[in-house]
Design an enzyme around this catalytic site. Structure first.
Site, PDB file in Angstrom:
ATOM      1  N   GLY A  61    -116.649 -26.796 -47.567  1.00  0.00           N
ATOM      2  CA  GLY A  61    -115.959 -28.060 -47.264  1.00  0.00           C
ATOM      3  C   GLY A  61    -114.594 -28.232 -47.884  1.00  0.00           C
ATOM      4  N   ASP A 120    -120.837 -37.045 -53.177  1.00  0.00           N
ATOM      5  CA  ASP A 120    -121.793 -37.898 -52.476  1.00  0.00           C
ATOM      6  C   ASP A 120    -122.919 -38.237 -53.450  1.00  0.00           C
ATOM      7  OD1 ASP A 120    -123.436 -39.144 -50.661  1.00  0.00           O
ATOM      8  OD2 ASP A 120    -123.812 -37.396 -49.421  1.00  0.00           O
ATOM      9  N   PHE A 169    -121.268 -41.120 -43.324  1.00  0.00           N
ATOM     10  CA  PHE A 169    -121.118 -39.691 -43.070  1.00  0.00           C
ATOM     11  C   PHE A 169    -119.788 -39.461 -42.365  1.00  0.00           C
ATOM     12  CE2 PHE A 169    -121.736 -35.604 -41.027  1.00  0.00           C
ATOM     13  CZ  PHE A 169    -122.242 -34.876 -42.087  1.00  0.00           C
ATOM     14  N   VAL A 170    -118.952 -38.629 -42.949  1.00  0.00           N
ATOM     15  CA  VAL A 170    -117.617 -38.386 -42.392  1.00  0.00           C
ATOM     16  C   VAL A 170    -117.417 -36.899 -42.111  1.00  0.00           C
ATOM     17  CG1 VAL A 170    -116.533 -40.390 -43.481  1.00  0.00           C
ATOM     18  CG2 VAL A 170    -116.625 -38.231 -44.732  1.00  0.00           C
ATOM     19  N   ASP A 176    -117.802 -31.011 -42.358  1.00  0.00           N
ATOM     20  CA  ASP A 176    -118.431 -30.651 -41.088  1.00  0.00           C
ATOM     21  C   ASP A 176    -119.665 -31.486 -40.778  1.00  0.00           C
ATOM     22  OD1 ASP A 176    -120.115 -29.360 -43.176  1.00  0.00           O
ATOM     23  OD2 ASP A 176    -121.164 -28.543 -41.441  1.00  0.00           O
ATOM     24  N   ARG A 182    -114.590 -29.322 -38.796  1.00  0.00           N
ATOM     25  CA  ARG A 182    -113.808 -29.088 -40.011  1.00  0.00           C
ATOM     26  C   ARG A 182    -112.309 -29.084 -39.710  1.00  0.00           C
ATOM     27  NH1 ARG A 182    -117.457 -27.481 -44.008  1.00  0.00           N
ATOM     28  NH2 ARG A 182    -119.155 -26.128 -43.335  1.00  0.00           N
TER      29      ARG A 182
HETATM   30  P1  IMP Z   1    -123.587 -34.078 -53.067  1.00  0.00           P
HETATM   31  O1  IMP Z   1    -124.244 -32.927 -53.759  1.00  0.00           O
HETATM   32  O2  IMP Z   1    -124.589 -35.015 -52.454  1.00  0.00           O
HETATM   33  O3  IMP Z   1    -122.547 -34.804 -53.902  1.00  0.00           O
HETATM   34  O4  IMP Z   1    -122.895 -33.518 -51.771  1.00  0.00           O
HETATM   35  C1  IMP Z   1    -121.743 -32.876 -51.814  1.00  0.00           C
HETATM   36  C2  IMP Z   1    -121.638 -31.890 -50.670  1.00  0.00           C
HETATM   37  O5  IMP Z   1    -122.311 -32.303 -49.485  1.00  0.00           O
HETATM   38  C3  IMP Z   1    -120.180 -31.825 -50.338  1.00  0.00           C
HETATM   39  O6  IMP Z   1    -119.598 -30.711 -50.995  1.00  0.00           O
HETATM   40  C4  IMP Z   1    -120.163 -31.693 -48.843  1.00  0.00           C
HETATM   41  O7  IMP Z   1    -120.103 -30.331 -48.486  1.00  0.00           O
HETATM   42  C5  IMP Z   1    -121.447 -32.268 -48.353  1.00  0.00           C
HETATM   43  N1  IMP Z   1    -121.257 -33.666 -47.863  1.00  0.00           N
HETATM   44  C6  IMP Z   1    -121.510 -34.803 -48.514  1.00  0.00           C
HETATM   45  N2  IMP Z   1    -121.207 -35.889 -47.772  1.00  0.00           N
HETATM   46  C7  IMP Z   1    -120.732 -35.397 -46.600  1.00  0.00           C
HETATM   47  C8  IMP Z   1    -120.224 -36.029 -45.402  1.00  0.00           C
HETATM   48  O8  IMP Z   1    -120.120 -37.257 -45.266  1.00  0.00           O
HETATM   49  N3  IMP Z   1    -119.834 -35.179 -44.411  1.00  0.00           N
HETATM   50  C9  IMP Z   1    -119.908 -33.839 -44.497  1.00  0.00           C
HETATM   51  N4  IMP Z   1    -120.358 -33.210 -45.608  1.00  0.00           N
HETATM   52  C10 IMP Z   1    -120.768 -33.983 -46.656  1.00  0.00           C
HETATM   53 MG    MG Z   2    -119.631 -28.879 -50.062  1.00  0.00          MG
END
Ligand code: IMP
Ligand code: MG
Length: 196
Positions: A61, A120, A169-170, A176, A182
């Protein structure tokens, strides 16, 4: 027939122009903090032992943000990629982060900057930071383009944040859904039919 991606967009959350401006501000801040080795007196100071930074982008990402950010950074920088997956296939909620492959080996004594697309649940960055600290870098800072407003999130220390966004969700600008979108230049939400 392949529909143009634009038709899948519900709302543009952050326009490419705003992103470009913010990337420049972040790069300035990062360059200052990691020691733009100043020439205030007009005299070049002695070079420190390791005047470089090691950027550790979290794949996949971060790639678009990374490409823009590093070109605004006037620092000696090398890249060491780390792959962490948490959204398998058509999912829009994290299943928990997993490191795919090896951790970069040569981080001991380095000035590390972790770069990711979005904070996130916070678990991806928590895992990345924990693993990188085991390699004993001289310093470690973290930069994310987006931080979601998730009250329950783990709170890894983050030094640089591009934008705070609502818990939606973006996609776009590197992010992606099921591997796609992307390459959209803006950060957007998708129409609900896309997930159906
Ligand atoms: P976390 O571990 O929940 O903080 O998630 C982080 C990873 O999940 C990021 O590096 C993203 O690759 C993916 N992610 C989290 N939210 C989104 C979203 O809204 N769209 C797309 N990918 C996301
Ligand atoms: Mg990621």
């Amino acid at each position: 027939m392949i529909l143009p991606m634009e038709r899948h967009i519900a709302r543009v959350l952050i326009h490419r122009d705003a992103i470009a401006r913010r990337v420049c501000e972040l790069a300035d801040q990062i360059a200052d903090d990691f020691g733009r080795h100043g020439d205030e007196a007009g005299v070049a100071p002695p070079l420190p032992a390791r005047p470089d930074i090691t950027i550790v982008p979290i794949l996949t990402g971060s790639i678009v943000f990374l490409a823009d950010l590093i070109r605004q950074l006037p620092l000696m920088a090398r890249l060491r990629f780390l792959t962490i997956e948490s959204y398998p296939g058509k999912s829009t909620t994290s299943r928990g982060p997993i490191i795919d492959g090896e951790l970069p080996a040569d981080l001991a004594g380095a000035s590390v900057l972790i770069v990711d697309d979005v904070l996130d649940s916070g678990r991806t960055l928590q895992l990345a930071q924990q693993k990188i600290l085991e390699r004993q870098p001289a310093q470690m800072r973290t930069c994310v383009m987006l931080r979601k407003d998730v009250p329950t999130a783990a709170k890894p220390a983050v030094d640089y944040i591009g934008f705070d966004i609502p818990d939606e969700f973006v996609v776009g600008y590197g992010l992606d859904y099921d591997g796609y979108y992307r390459n959209l230049p803006d950060v957007v939400t998708l129409r609900s039919e896309v997930f159906a």
